[in-house]
Design an enzyme around this catalytic site. Structure first.
Site, PDB file in Angstrom:
ATOM      1  N   ASP A  77       0.821  -1.216   0.000  1.00 46.28           N
ATOM      2  CA  ASP A  77       0.000   0.000   0.000  1.00 46.28           C
ATOM      3  C   ASP A  77       0.855   1.267   0.000  1.00 46.28           C
ATOM      4  O   ASP A  77       0.338   2.372   0.037  1.00 46.28           O
ATOM      5  CB  ASP A  77      -1.020   0.003   1.147  1.00 46.28           C
ATOM      6  N   GLU A 195      -0.425   8.255  10.886  1.00 53.89           N
ATOM      7  CA  GLU A 195      -1.270   7.153  10.397  1.00 53.89           C
ATOM      8  C   GLU A 195      -2.325   6.761  11.435  1.00 53.89           C
ATOM      9  O   GLU A 195      -2.104   6.888  12.634  1.00 53.89           O
ATOM     10  CB  GLU A 195      -0.398   5.949  10.019  1.00 53.89           C
ATOM     11  N   ALA A 232       4.692 -12.319   3.732  1.00 55.56           N
ATOM     12  CA  ALA A 232       6.099 -12.440   3.363  1.00 55.56           C
ATOM     13  C   ALA A 232       6.887 -11.212   3.814  1.00 55.56           C
ATOM     14  O   ALA A 232       8.032 -11.324   4.251  1.00 55.56           O
ATOM     15  CB  ALA A 232       6.222 -12.619   1.850  1.00 55.56           C
ATOM     16  N   GLY A 369       1.073  -4.286  13.308  1.00 59.39           N
ATOM     17  CA  GLY A 369       2.222  -3.423  13.096  1.00 59.39           C
ATOM     18  C   GLY A 369       1.885  -1.943  13.247  1.00 59.39           C
ATOM     19  O   GLY A 369       2.744  -1.094  13.021  1.00 59.39           O
ATOM     20  N   HIS A 370       0.634  -1.666  13.604  1.00 64.93           N
ATOM     21  CA  HIS A 370       0.187  -0.268  13.653  1.00 64.93           C
ATOM     22  C   HIS A 370      -0.117   0.160  15.087  1.00 64.93           C
ATOM     23  O   HIS A 370      -0.696  -0.606  15.867  1.00 64.93           O
ATOM     24  CB  HIS A 370      -1.065  -0.090  12.793  1.00 64.93           C
TER      25      HIS A 370
END
Lengths: 557, 557
Positions: A77, A195, A232, A369-370
């Site tokens: 993204d 974010e 991955a 991961g955020h």
């Protein structure tokens, strides 16, 4: 966009009011810097579309001002739109070592390698474009080598966080550089773009390290093969799988093109340590004792053609999942993917496997991961911005992020929730959102970029729901009558063999409609076609409650 | 199915390896009892299909043996197939008072009311069909008036739980009759069929009562209108909304056809108490002070045409959601519906509403109606069955339910995980699963039942992904050459105006293909058509990576 001299403008071409296709533009005077160039996967309503990328017509109109594309990290993204972007605009790309490696993979696939300047940077780099000076800070995320971007302009400093969390016990020393962030904040931040993915989640995200201990435990307890599926790109998680395999004396096979590619790049560039001789080929798996081997594969989101899906449906040539193998889904389904993932779990159980699945916090096999709410507040507190633009999230996430900003002291009317294309202009330290540039979705369908749009998709939708009916009639120009047909071709509408009566009535109705028009001396094709469509559409809807696409074809001889 | 005299057979025609369209069949000797007749909503892969119902060809072949359709409760996945079933088979229907009310609503819609005998039963009823004697026990679920079914046969007792949880502090005195269940278990159960929806969830489901206190608190805190969305059929939750409205002195409007219908039936039949004068019409809402009014509406699963979706997109005539209104989603999205629900939440925030959403356990606004693991173990323990058939769930749920059964003492090989159509035969107290009857999905599409199938859906899929191209050529029979065309009609493939070159090349290629065949004296239509499809398909795939459906039409004059 006509920008005043010495004015600062900020906008998104993708990434707000959506998850995906991140692309942000910072302009000071006559210099434009782009941050990220992502792609987005279509939902099921976009029939047949393969990929969505940002509409970059604004950039094409201002191409002489563009100085750089800065890429914060190597996720789809944020990099997925680059090949399509480069086909239109040749802009030097700046990114860290791992991120560049992943971009190069992508360019290689599109035969674009070498066409563009790729410039490696790190968190100590400093770049100058006109009166803008850029420097960077390390962040932590579910892929290594991530950067936040600080843009110093005469108007003030703009900070873009990239994707981040505050993992204070990270893998591979990927510490977020809190001291540098604090310094940036102390020196004064005019605008923060941060974010918002997890702005709805209270608390703090758990450390990736926790996943490692759960993976290790599962590897220890497994009596047969272990098959683990994850993204991955999550090189840190891959490292933990390698560590668990090492500890339990297992060889490791990689399945799935992106897994092989990313692991290769990560090893080459020093982000992944794999002992010599540990990696084996998929077709070698069966030659080892099951308790001495593990498999790392793609497809944790249920993607129908990825490795895990093929393994679960016994549709993979080189190896099989056998009873009492352990399968670990080290991820949480992204909304929309639940059904595909569930189907795979059903299949794995039917093969007799032991399956470890469920939401990440339950199984301990996945962490996000955020940043969660407390971490987002930490970033806002460190940066102390005057103005705040929440990015990277759907509206409800941006909205919650605004509330978090207010809770740590950002003034209520100093947060801008923007749409893609909305421009925030800052002049004399005052920000205003008043104008808009072109922005939207460009669809990639096959090799076509932008060759399908709303009309094509609307047709596909009608065809997908009720199919179609082609009606062919041959008319004699001289005798003014039907000489052959109507012939009916039905696809996706009803079974022809079950619907003979219906189709006979269709033919009768069309014949009557045409004859009636002819007897009224109406010969114009478009009127005949419109009348057939109308009469037949009405009849079919009454009979079947379906609205197939009707295509009358008239041949005049 | 040829059954031996004095033998007992059990099978599912729907409801195993899926959630939805429950239909179970119990046969003893020459008497068949059917339990439930549900429908299922299609997922997005079944393009254009409106509803899925069980294939009942087995029942049609054995219609003279069918004695009764017993309906355990009034949810769609247990009653939704009834209108379609009744059009094929006339069978008396037995159900409780509320369930019959909901079935009558459905029959009215299909103009079938009066065609079939509807017989009201309760938990004290006893029915005899041949040598089968049926009695019932009360259960608790997310709709009132639910029954479990006990079938006594000379071979032994079969118990079907229906849908249930053990809510020991239920609304409206709907206590599960644990004493009766214990008595059934003490007397000996040969086969238990028990629902598996939440077999993956550890612990026990919270009581519906907890939701009430959260709803009340939200109503208290709301300064403006409250709009609450939940399943219409959850009459107990509706009662709690009525109570909260009463306590906060608010009038209540109902929006959505199913909400109005179900509430009307529930009030008429005494399952819902609403004070006189509390209910108002939607168009009256705006005439009350916002803090004196609440709205109860359908659409909590994000259904695009339901009330909440229309309200959230300001697409509802009679009233609007205004800034600072409180909107409560008293439900959790069913997998597959997350995106639609999220879109609604985004829209509600954009209207300025305060939105209470999230998974039920977080907000306290929803609890499941289905037993969790500890409750499933309680049912298994109460019933102590010799054989166990987990029902009402996808494979992984049935699998987990089997493990639960083993954990409380059911012998490992005494659990049968069956597919729809698999028959479990019990003779001399020994159960075997050896044979299969016809079973599967019947698609309802418009008014057609069973008139679409795999070929039609495959065509729709191709059309939906890459559209189609119709090629019309007129050939002269005498001169053996093309006299007009090829004319190309493209729908859902590419924008014609963007693709003029492509379509010119298509015409050239088709012309050449046809001319080549003619010069080789190949005139047979099907060969010409096949060759065009092959050549053109190859060309278009090379050029566009798309595979549109190609329909060559040849007119010979």
């Amino acid at each position: 966009m006509s920008v005043k001299e010495n004015a600062l403008s900020i906008l998104a071409l993708g990434g707000v009011n959506e998850i995906g296709k991140n692309m942000y533009v910072i302009q000071y005077s006559n210099d434009i810097v782009i941050i990220d160039c992502g792609a987005k996967f279509p939902d099921e309503s976009l029939l047949g579309v393969d990929l969505i990328i940002p509409d970059i017509s604004f950039l094409q109109e201002n191409k002489e001002k563009i100085r750089a594309l800065i890429v914060t990290h190597g996720h789809e993204d944020h990099i997925g739109g680059i090949p399509y972007f480069l086909k239109k605009l040749n802009v030097p790309i700046y990114a860290t070592r791992l991120t560049l490696g992943l971009i190069e993979l992508k360019l290689k696939e599109h035969n674009l390698l070498g066409d563009t300047e790729l410039i490696q940077i790190n968190s100590d780099s400093k770049l100058e474009f006109g009166e803008m000076v850029l420097d960077f800070f390390k962040t932590n995320h579910s892929i290594p080598d991530c950067l936040g971007v600080t843009m110093h302009t005469p108007e003030g400093t703009v900070v873009h966080t990239g994707d981040f969390k505050f993992d204070l016990t990270p893998m591979n020393d990927q510490y977020p550089d809190i001291h540098k962030m604090a310094k940036i904040g102390s020196e004064g931040v005019l605008v923060l773009l941060s974010e918002s993915t997890n702005a709805e989640r209270p608390g703090s995200s758990p450390s990736e390290h926790l996943v490692g201990s759960h993976i290790e435990e599962a590897f220890m307890q497994a009596k047969q093969k272990v098959i683990l599926s994850t993204f991955a790109s999550n090189v840190n998680r891959v490292q933990q799988v390698v560590n668990a395999a090492l500890k339990t004396n297992r060889k490791l096979a990689l399945i799935g093109r992106s897994m092989v590619n990313v692991v290769t790049v990560a090893i080459e560039r020093g982000y992944l340590e794999v002992p010599d001789g540990m990696l084996i080929q998929p077709q070698e798996v069966d030659s080892y004792a099951p308790e001495r081997v593990a498999v790392l594969c793609t497809g944790s989101q249920g993607e129908p053609f990825a490795a895990l899906s093929r393994l679960s449906s016994s549709n993979y040539r080189d190896m099989s999942i056998l009873p009492d193998d352990t399968v670990i889904l080290a991820s949480t389904p992204i909304p929309g993917n639940e059904r595909d993932v569930s189907r795979i779990i059903d299949n794995l159980f039917q093969l007799g496997a032991k399956v470890i699945y469920g939401s990440g916090t339950v199984t301990g096999m996945h962490v996000s991961g955020h940043a969660y709410q407390e971490e987002l507040k930490l970033m806002l507190t460190l940066m102390k911005p005057k103005y705040f633009i929440p990015i990277h999230g759907e509206y409800r996430m941006l909205h919650q992020h605004r509330l978090l900003a207010e809770s740590v002291g950002v003034e209520k009317d100093h947060t801008f929730i923007i749409n893609n294309g909305d421009v925030v202009d800052i002049e004399n330290s005052v920000a205003r959102q008043t104008r808009k540039v072109a922005a939207g979705n460009t669809f990639v369908d096959g090799v076509g970029v932008g060759d399908v749009g709303e009309i094509v998709l609307r047709d596909r939708k009608q065809l997908s729901e009720d199919g179609m009916l082609v009606i062919v009639i041959t008319l004699s120009k001289t005798e003014r009558k039907i000489v052959s047909g109507p012939d009916t071709i039905s696809r996706g509408f009803v079974y022809v063999q079950n619907s003979e009566d219906l189709l006979k009535n269709v033919n009768r109705l069309v014949t009557k409609t045409v004859n009636d028009l002819q007897s009224e001396k109406i010969y114009r094709w478009n009127i005949i076609k419109q009348t057939i469509k109308k009469e037949l559409g009405q009849y079919l809807f009454n009979q079947t409650k379906k609205k197939p696409m009707i295509l009358p074809i008239i041949i005049e001889i």
